[in-house]
Design an enzyme around this catalytic site. Sequence first.
Site, PDB file in Angstrom:
ATOM      1  N   CYS A 132       0.817  -1.218   0.000  1.00 53.85           N
ATOM      2  CA  CYS A 132       0.000   0.000   0.000  1.00 53.85           C
ATOM      3  C   CYS A 132       0.851   1.269   0.000  1.00 53.85           C
ATOM      4  CB  CYS A 132      -0.963  -0.003   1.179  1.00 53.85           C
ATOM      5  SG  CYS A 132      -0.161   0.304   2.745  1.00 53.85           S
ATOM      6  N   CYS A 144       0.728   3.851   2.001  1.00 51.41           N
ATOM      7  CA  CYS A 144       1.230   4.325   3.293  1.00 51.41           C
ATOM      8  C   CYS A 144       2.457   3.535   3.742  1.00 51.41           C
ATOM      9  CB  CYS A 144       0.136   4.359   4.355  1.00 51.41           C
ATOM     10  SG  CYS A 144      -0.568   2.788   4.827  1.00 51.41           S
TER      11      CYS A 144
END
Length: 144
Positions: free
Chosen positions: A53, A55
Amino acid sequence: MSMSFERYMLDMVQPMRDDLTRIGIEELRTPDDVAAKLTDSKGTALVVVNSVCGCAAGQCRPGVAQALQHDITPDHLYTVFAGQDKEATAKAREFFAPYPPSSPSIALMKDGELVHFIERHQIENRSAADIAADLTSAFERFCR
């Protein structure tokens, strides 16, 4: 067809793995690897649950890298890759109770016990510098 897709996935995630291994973090790819390193471990261990992902790329991995520049760091550095090394990740998460599965996430363990945990929701809305500060504070508290 499946084999080429698997190769594509391996090629795609390798740079994400390299972000951590090139700074000295050891990958644990199987449940046996995780059990060998975390069961009855002595000293302090950082365990990063890596992920594909945004993040993980923008905050988690850079935050961990910044934190490891600190004077005080854990004795052992490990990572598992959620969604890639599923069985190893599941085994690592057994050590993170009572926290629910979260990726990315970062665990700090001392003598086999979880002492600090950063969940995904504490990563995705913070900067890498904030995550590094959180980790270095935990290092100072638990890694002396």
